[in-house]
Design a protein around this motif. Structure first.
Motif, PDB file in Angstrom:
ATOM      1  N   HIS A  38     -12.021  12.160 -15.846  1.00  0.00           N
ATOM      2  CA  HIS A  38     -11.417  10.943 -16.386  1.00  0.00           C
ATOM      3  C   HIS A  38     -11.911   9.698 -15.656  1.00  0.00           C
ATOM      4  N   ALA A  39     -12.086   9.788 -14.341  1.00  0.00           N
ATOM      5  CA  ALA A  39     -12.648   8.694 -13.532  1.00  0.00           C
ATOM      6  C   ALA A  39     -11.948   7.370 -13.793  1.00  0.00           C
ATOM      7  N   THR A  40     -10.628   7.371 -13.741  1.00  0.00           N
ATOM      8  CA  THR A  40      -9.884   6.129 -13.919  1.00  0.00           C
ATOM      9  C   THR A  40     -10.222   5.155 -12.802  1.00  0.00           C
ATOM     10  N   MET A  41     -10.241   3.872 -13.131  1.00  0.00           N
ATOM     11  CA  MET A  41     -10.566   2.875 -12.107  1.00  0.00           C
ATOM     12  C   MET A  41      -9.560   2.919 -10.968  1.00  0.00           C
ATOM     13  N   GLU A  42      -8.299   3.084 -11.285  1.00  0.00           N
ATOM     14  CA  GLU A  42      -7.242   3.203 -10.278  1.00  0.00           C
ATOM     15  C   GLU A  42      -6.998   4.686 -10.005  1.00  0.00           C
ATOM     16  N   PRO A  43      -7.239   5.154  -8.773  1.00  0.00           N
ATOM     17  CA  PRO A  43      -6.984   6.577  -8.490  1.00  0.00           C
ATOM     18  C   PRO A  43      -5.498   6.914  -8.651  1.00  0.00           C
ATOM     19  N   MET A  44      -5.192   8.202  -8.659  1.00  0.00           N
ATOM     20  CA  MET A  44      -3.808   8.645  -8.794  1.00  0.00           C
ATOM     21  C   MET A  44      -2.977   8.098  -7.631  1.00  0.00           C
ATOM     22  N   ASN A  45      -1.771   7.627  -7.958  1.00  0.00           N
ATOM     23  CA  ASN A  45      -0.872   7.105  -6.934  1.00  0.00           C
ATOM     24  C   ASN A  45       0.553   7.083  -7.441  1.00  0.00           C
ATOM     25  N   ALA A  46       1.476   7.133  -6.527  1.00  0.00           N
ATOM     26  CA  ALA A  46       2.902   7.007  -6.844  1.00  0.00           C
ATOM     27  C   ALA A  46       3.643   6.674  -5.559  1.00  0.00           C
ATOM     28  N   THR A  47       4.702   5.909  -5.680  1.00  0.00           N
ATOM     29  CA  THR A  47       5.557   5.570  -4.543  1.00  0.00           C
ATOM     30  C   THR A  47       6.927   6.182  -4.770  1.00  0.00           C
ATOM     31  N   ALA A  48       7.413   6.908  -3.774  1.00  0.00           N
ATOM     32  CA  ALA A  48       8.692   7.608  -3.914  1.00  0.00           C
ATOM     33  C   ALA A  48       9.627   7.235  -2.771  1.00  0.00           C
ATOM     34  N   LEU A  49      10.907   7.095  -3.111  1.00  0.00           N
ATOM     35  CA  LEU A  49      11.979   6.883  -2.134  1.00  0.00           C
ATOM     36  C   LEU A  49      13.023   7.959  -2.365  1.00  0.00           C
ATOM     37  N   TYR A  50      13.174   8.819  -1.374  1.00  0.00           N
ATOM     38  CA  TYR A  50      14.091   9.955  -1.507  1.00  0.00           C
ATOM     39  C   TYR A  50      15.229   9.858  -0.500  1.00  0.00           C
ATOM     40  N   THR A  51      16.419  10.119  -0.979  1.00  0.00           N
ATOM     41  CA  THR A  51      17.568  10.406  -0.126  1.00  0.00           C
ATOM     42  C   THR A  51      18.252  11.619  -0.735  1.00  0.00           C
ATOM     43  N   PRO A  52      19.139  12.269  -0.003  1.00  0.00           N
ATOM     44  CA  PRO A  52      19.835  13.421  -0.588  1.00  0.00           C
ATOM     45  C   PRO A  52      20.671  13.050  -1.809  1.00  0.00           C
ATOM     46  N   GLU A  53      20.926  11.750  -1.992  1.00  0.00           N
ATOM     47  CA  GLU A  53      21.751  11.317  -3.121  1.00  0.00           C
ATOM     48  C   GLU A  53      20.934  10.852  -4.321  1.00  0.00           C
ATOM     49  N   LYS A  54      19.686  10.386  -4.075  1.00  0.00           N
ATOM     50  CA  LYS A  54      18.932   9.790  -5.173  1.00  0.00           C
ATOM     51  C   LYS A  54      17.440   9.835  -4.877  1.00  0.00           C
ATOM     52  N   CYS A  55      16.656   9.920  -5.944  1.00  0.00           N
ATOM     53  CA  CYS A  55      15.200   9.839  -5.827  1.00  0.00           C
ATOM     54  C   CYS A  55      14.681   8.825  -6.841  1.00  0.00           C
ATOM     55  N   GLU A  56      13.900   7.859  -6.350  1.00  0.00           N
ATOM     56  CA  GLU A  56      13.301   6.845  -7.210  1.00  0.00           C
ATOM     57  C   GLU A  56      11.786   6.883  -7.045  1.00  0.00           C
ATOM     58  N   VAL A  57      11.091   6.664  -8.162  1.00  0.00           N
ATOM     59  CA  VAL A  57       9.628   6.712  -8.146  1.00  0.00           C
ATOM     60  C   VAL A  57       9.078   5.513  -8.915  1.00  0.00           C
ATOM     61  N   TRP A  58       8.093   4.840  -8.323  1.00  0.00           N
ATOM     62  CA  TRP A  58       7.358   3.759  -8.967  1.00  0.00           C
ATOM     63  C   TRP A  58       5.967   4.290  -9.264  1.00  0.00           C
ATOM     64  N   GLU A  76      20.211  12.802 -13.503  1.00  0.00           N
ATOM     65  CA  GLU A  76      21.005  11.575 -13.466  1.00  0.00           C
ATOM     66  C   GLU A  76      20.980  10.912 -12.098  1.00  0.00           C
ATOM     67  N   ARG A  77      20.441  11.603 -11.101  1.00  0.00           N
ATOM     68  CA  ARG A  77      20.325  11.010  -9.772  1.00  0.00           C
ATOM     69  C   ARG A  77      18.875  10.677  -9.425  1.00  0.00           C
ATOM     70  N   CYS A  78      18.058  10.583 -10.476  1.00  0.00           N
ATOM     71  CA  CYS A  78      16.653  10.205 -10.310  1.00  0.00           C
ATOM     72  C   CYS A  78      16.316   9.086 -11.290  1.00  0.00           C
ATOM     73  N   GLU A  79      15.306   8.304 -10.937  1.00  0.00           N
ATOM     74  CA  GLU A  79      14.838   7.264 -11.843  1.00  0.00           C
ATOM     75  C   GLU A  79      13.361   6.998 -11.599  1.00  0.00           C
ATOM     76  N   VAL A  80      12.676   6.592 -12.660  1.00  0.00           N
ATOM     77  CA  VAL A  80      11.253   6.270 -12.619  1.00  0.00           C
ATOM     78  C   VAL A  80      11.051   4.861 -13.151  1.00  0.00           C
ATOM     79  N   TYR A  81      10.272   4.076 -12.428  1.00  0.00           N
ATOM     80  CA  TYR A  81       9.949   2.717 -12.840  1.00  0.00           C
ATOM     81  C   TYR A  81       8.462   2.672 -13.178  1.00  0.00           C
ATOM     82  N   LYS A  82       8.177   2.469 -14.453  1.00  0.00           N
ATOM     83  CA  LYS A  82       6.784   2.501 -14.906  1.00  0.00           C
ATOM     84  C   LYS A  82       6.062   1.213 -14.547  1.00  0.00           C
ATOM     85  N   LEU A  83       4.781   1.363 -14.225  1.00  0.00           N
ATOM     86  CA  LEU A  83       3.892   0.242 -13.958  1.00  0.00           C
ATOM     87  C   LEU A  83       2.692   0.336 -14.888  1.00  0.00           C
ATOM     88  N   HIS A  84       2.040  -0.803 -15.095  1.00  0.00           N
ATOM     89  CA  HIS A  84       0.801  -0.762 -15.871  1.00  0.00           C
ATOM     90  C   HIS A  84      -0.200   0.171 -15.198  1.00  0.00           C
TER      91      HIS A  84
END
Length: 751
Positions: free
Chosen positions: A370-390, A412-420
């Motif tokens: 695929h050779a996308t210009m932007e390599p694979m990446n993700a930012t995650a914040l985890y606690t035992p109560e919640k997990c969020e991913v950008w 219900e204790r997780c969320e994802v925030y989409k980016l371009h």
């Protein structure tokens, strides 16, 4: 072969490279689907590691932010007091212009002022909580607009009627006496007027209307127009935030290395050897295959990772090579076992009866990345109560499911925030990188961690467009007509690996893209009385995936180059030969005729310039191309490519042109240069020095002819990839008399 400089169509021509995604399984968006029935894996064939994840029933919907509910006219339209119109769009933007196109369609029905329109992504967590009100989040298969347009247009129309009704209620007049233009509601009889921003809160309290007639495309004033994209300014000024730009308080950075051998594992590593290097905070095992270093900056993490002593279990495929895979596929070309995709008459018997008048050729394409210009990446914040991913993702719901599974938390204790996305092409439908980010963050709880793959990691751990071979045999009758055709494809099944539930009786229908009879996604354009198209499935250990254009790309090369071979054998002009077989396929023929007329097929080309044609149908659209090339002392120059496309309806003609041009960059890059070679159980190519893509100097002038016939919604960003390379290959034959049947072209001497 050397590619020489070519001229763009004017120095001021904007040649934005279009990024797109890959094929999904065609499941229509269903906004009525209940949470209990929701299955992430069945929503898309892009899921990769997300496949089979379930999202359970979760709690009631909540507003995205304080006060948002009062401004939300419905799920798709939010009106701010300053008259800003926010259109919510679930599909992902990766350069293809989906956000602008869908916003145009909503704004058209809403009758708002386009100057006030902006967009935002709803989160997949919110969507699931609201019974998937935003429909399918998957973006691939050129389906972003064509599978969202109906319910999003309905959303815009419903919001318009609610806003008008709110104003009419305030004035005590019938809503039918009110009109609206550019977000201003007017009651002509009393001379009163108001704006959407002033009545949005009241409108939100009304019951949404249903079954509202949508505008005829002939009456569009915003949709169907070549409006500038909504995201261009932010990209030009650097304001646009991509995944690699994410910054969170206290954030750490992670670099990762997974076993480079297919089927191999991580055996051991010596964390103590790098523990005291600058900035290093943690060295962690990610799973059975990978190790990561977490540091205060990514470069320090990468530097320590490079110095980390690692021992790999190289696994069972250490001896695998491209040559061995090619032998496996070659065996399949004449094997008895094959899945029949398309059949008419008795091709085998007819070929046998015309044994002295047959033409046979074997073609092959290599693995592609695929050779996308932007390599694979993700930012995650985890606690035992919640997990969020950008994360930049082609499927927000699949990313949510992947995050929940990796975090071992309820959805219900997780969320994802989409980016371009800085390119998707199908790769960002797979969720391995999301799972890795969450697994790393779990070992650093309470601290956000941004994972970025290096280019080498990206190249070595793709979901590769599989290599295939194809043997074609055609029989010509005494008049030079095609009496029979057998097309045998030998190669890997993508579905068998990533979505086995999509198989049909053991057959992978995606293999036959563009080759079925009377298929709305992609039908075969030629009437051949005796026709057989089958597939010998051969699945080596290299992980396959959907790659922009998927199997339509090589199928177009196989069919269209062989049609030229048949025409040459029959002594018939290639366009005339095709026309004989296309009388019952007027839409296919229309795009072919359009490029022939524009390129001047019936007139002589400039001295030293030669032409080639190709056509196919895929992703619901009819496409064709005509190329002009010259070959001097073995040096190829592609002067010009004319493309024609009929996607039924056109939402933004300027964006269609850009997508066609961008698709040619992708298709020509693959055909001219692209090749991933397997040696010693792993890929050889690790960066762009060994996996080059087209430079601007290589790019021919592109002319796009848009011939929308109406009545259907086809894709735009992927179909035309398929016709670029066969048109060029056929033009090369016209120039040199050489048939190029294996790619990439850089492996051939054209002298």
């Amino acid at each position: 072969m050397t590619i020489t400089d070519t001229q763009s169509r004017g120095a001021a021509r904007d040649r934005r490279k279009r990024n797109d995604g890959r094929l999904d399984d065609g499941t229509p968006a269903d906004v009525s689907l209940s949470r209990r029935r929701f299955l992430i894996g069945s929503a898309t064939a892009l899921g990769g590691l997300s496949l089979g994840f379930h999202l359970p029933l979760i709690g009631s919907a909540a507003a995205a932010e304080p006060g948002a509910a009062a401004r939300e006219v419905n799920a798709w339209v939010v009106i701010q007091p300053d008259e800003t119109v926010v259109v919510r769009i679930a599909r992902s933007e990766m350069g293809q212009g989906t956000l602008t196109g869908l916003a145009q369609l909503v704004a058209e029905e809403l009758e708002c002022d386009w100057a006030n329109v902006t967009t935002e992504y709803p989160t997949p967590g919110q969507s699931v909580a609201r019974d998937r009100v935003w429909g399918n989040f998957s973006t691939g298969g050129s389906r972003g607009v064509r599978e969202s347009h109906d319910y999003m247009r309905q959303g815009g129309a419903a919001a318009r009627e609610m806003l008008i009704a709110a104003a009419a209620n305030a004035w005590g007049v019938p809503a039918g006496e009110c009109t609206v233009a550019k977000g201003v509601i007017t009651h002509s009889a009393s001379g009163r007027s108001t704006t959407y921003g002033k009545v949005a809160t009241a409108a939100a309290q009304l019951t949404p209307p249903t079954d509202i007639p949508l505008k005829d495309p002939q009456d569009w004033a915003i949709a169907g127009k070549p409006l500038p994209r909504l995201d261009t300014a932010d990209k030009l000024t650097g304001k646009q935030v991509y995944g690699t730009d994410v910054q969170l308080p206290g954030m750490l950075n992670a670099a990762i290395r997974a076993c480079p051998y297919f089927g191999g594992k991580l055996e051991s590593f010596d964390a103590a050897a790098v523990a005291d290097m600058p900035g290093v905070r943690h060295v962690v095992r990610v799973d059975d295959t990978a190790v990561a270093v977490v540091a205060d900056t990514w470069w320090r993490a990468k530097t320590a990772l490079d110095a980390l002593p690692v021992v790999w279990d190289e696994g069972p495929n250490r001896a695998l090579t491209s040559a061995a895979i090619a032998d496996m596929l070659a065996e399949g070309l004449d094997a008895d076992d094959a899945f029949i995709g398309t059949q008419a008459g008795d091709a085998r018997a007819t070929l046998a009866a015309h044994a002295g008048k047959t033409v046979t050729a074997t073609y092959a394409v290599p693995y592609q990345h695929h050779a996308t210009m932007e390599p694979m990446n993700a930012t995650a914040l985890y606690t035992p109560e919640k997990c969020e991913v950008w994360v930049p993702t082609q499927n927000g719901e699949a990313s949510l499911a992947a995050a929940a599974q990796a975090a071992e938390l309820p959805v219900e204790r997780c969320e994802v925030y989409k980016l371009h996305l800085g390119g998707g092409f199908g790769r960002r439908g797979f969720q391995d990188y999301v799972q890795q980010a969450v697994r790393i963050a779990r070992q650093v709880p309470g601290t956000p961690v941004k994972l970025i793959w290096s280019r080498e990691e990206d190249m070595l751990h793709g979901a590769y467009h599989p290599t295939t071979q194809c043997k074609l045999t055609g029989a010509l009758d005494d008049d030079g007509n095609l009496a029979a055709l057998h097309m045998r494809i030998s190669g890997q099944s993508i579905l068998a690996s990533v979505r086995p539930e999509g198989m049909q009786g053991g057959m992978d229908p995606v293999v036959f893209q563009g080759l079925f009879l009377d298929n709305p996604e992609g039908s075969f354009a030629y009437d051949v009385e005796h026709l057989l198209i089958d597939h010998a499935m051969r699945n080596p250990a290299v992980p396959p995936g959907f790659w922009r254009g998927v199997n339509l790309n090589q199928n177009a090369i196989y069919v269209e180059c062989f049609m030229d071979e048949l025409a040459h054998a029959a002594g018939v002009d290639p366009l005339a030969f095709r026309r004989r077989l296309m009388a019952n396929h007027p839409k296919h023929l229309a795009v072919l005729d359009a490029v022939a007329e524009r390129v001047g097929w019936d007139s002589a080309p400039p001295a030293g310039v030669h032409r080639g044609l190709a056509q196919i149908m895929g992703f619901g659209s009819y496409v064709a191309a005509a190329a002009e090339v010259s070959v001097t002392d073995g040096r190829l120059r592609i002067h010009r490519i004319v493309a024609a496309t009929d996607p039924g309806h056109v939402v933004n003609p300027a964006q269609v042109e850009r997508q066609v041009e961008g698709s040619f960059v992708y298709g020509l890059s693959a055909g001219l240069f692209g090749e991933c070679v397997v040696d010693g159980g792993r890929m050889v190519q690790e960066n762009f020095d060994t996996y080059p893509v087209m430079l601007m100097a290589d790019m021919p002038a592109v002319e796009t002819v848009i011939v929308p016939s109406g009545g259907f919604w086809g894709g735009v960003g992927e179909p035309t990839i398929a016709v670029a390379m066969p048109a060029v290959l056929n033009a090369i034959f016209a120039a040199t008399g050489k048939r190029i049947r294996t790619l990439p072209l850089k492996q051939h001497d054209l002298a």
